[in-house]
Design a protein around this motif. Sequence first.
Motif: not given
Length: 359
Positions: A174-190
């Motif tokens: 899970k933490p690797y997926i959470e990292m991906t999501i956090s980085i995506m949100r940093c760039y405006g992903a919904d």
Amino acid sequence: MSILLSHPTKKIKASIELTSSKSESNRVLIIQAILNNAFTISNLSDSNDTKILINLLKSKNSGLDVGHAGTTMRFLTAFFASQQRDVTITGSERMQQRPIKILVEALNQLGSNISYLKKDGFPPIKINKSKKLIGGEIELDGSVSSQYISALLLVAPTFKNGLIINFIGKIVSKPYIEMTISIMRCYGADITWQENKIIVKNTAYQPKNFIVEADWSAASYWYSIAALSENASIEIIGLKENSLQGDSYVAELYKFFGVETTFTKKGIRIAKTTKIDKESIHEVNFEDFPDLAQTFAVTAAALNFSIKLTGLSTLRIKETDRISALKNELTNCGFNVAIENDDLIIFPSKNTSLVENKI
């Protein structure tokens, strides 16, 4: 050739500047490529995987070779499937033994046209130019490698209908997926994660400069050095207390080995204490941080712990079968180790000498 590593006093005092996180670097590089290099990334990892990814993202060739780089293989498969470009991707002999069928099937279901050039389900693959991926809703086994999931997520904002992933069963890493999501949100992903469902809407990434953190996985080796010492005070520069990296859990894990962590303005300071706790830890589940398993296992064996490591299934499909490799090399060193399904069991070995039992 035989090499013996030793330390005259077992007392360690050092200041270390780590390499940067490969995990963060590779994720941000994919977003940078989607945005046609519209922002800069500072402190990129100098790992081979990241260097290969950078070179192949720049390449105009139709044939690409990732070598041993597993993350690069998965991320580029999803990236080029979303880019309307004809590309063949291959890798080393070992890479051609590592499965990619789950990712390919998911991408084909979402509108891509990917075929196998040799063995079904394995590289090399041919990504055939197709229309912009439509996206939609898919199901994935929650126990699959998080690299498949991250590869899909990173390109999902470009899909016409976005992406919904429904996970079947328990989600690992899970933490690797959470990292991906956090980085995506940093760039405006919904993007929303609701229990066993991740929803990514069709949105345009927004450019933003990024500074890559130092690598917590690499820090684990210094934690082991501290654990095996009699006295240690090691400053590690560039790590953050609120890290995106799941492997930051190493700070908690190594408390059992008597290593304490203090966060500073520059990073962390780790110190060896006398509080080695062999009684309260008999089993550790590595599902959320499998890359720490090897370092932890070797340290546990060297400190004569009796312990069971579980949650290691994804280590079977790395650049080698890491579970078998751990057992083989620890056994060669004279330790008593067993494999039970995908678990590694380390038994106390009172009289083991690493000098007498060479690898």
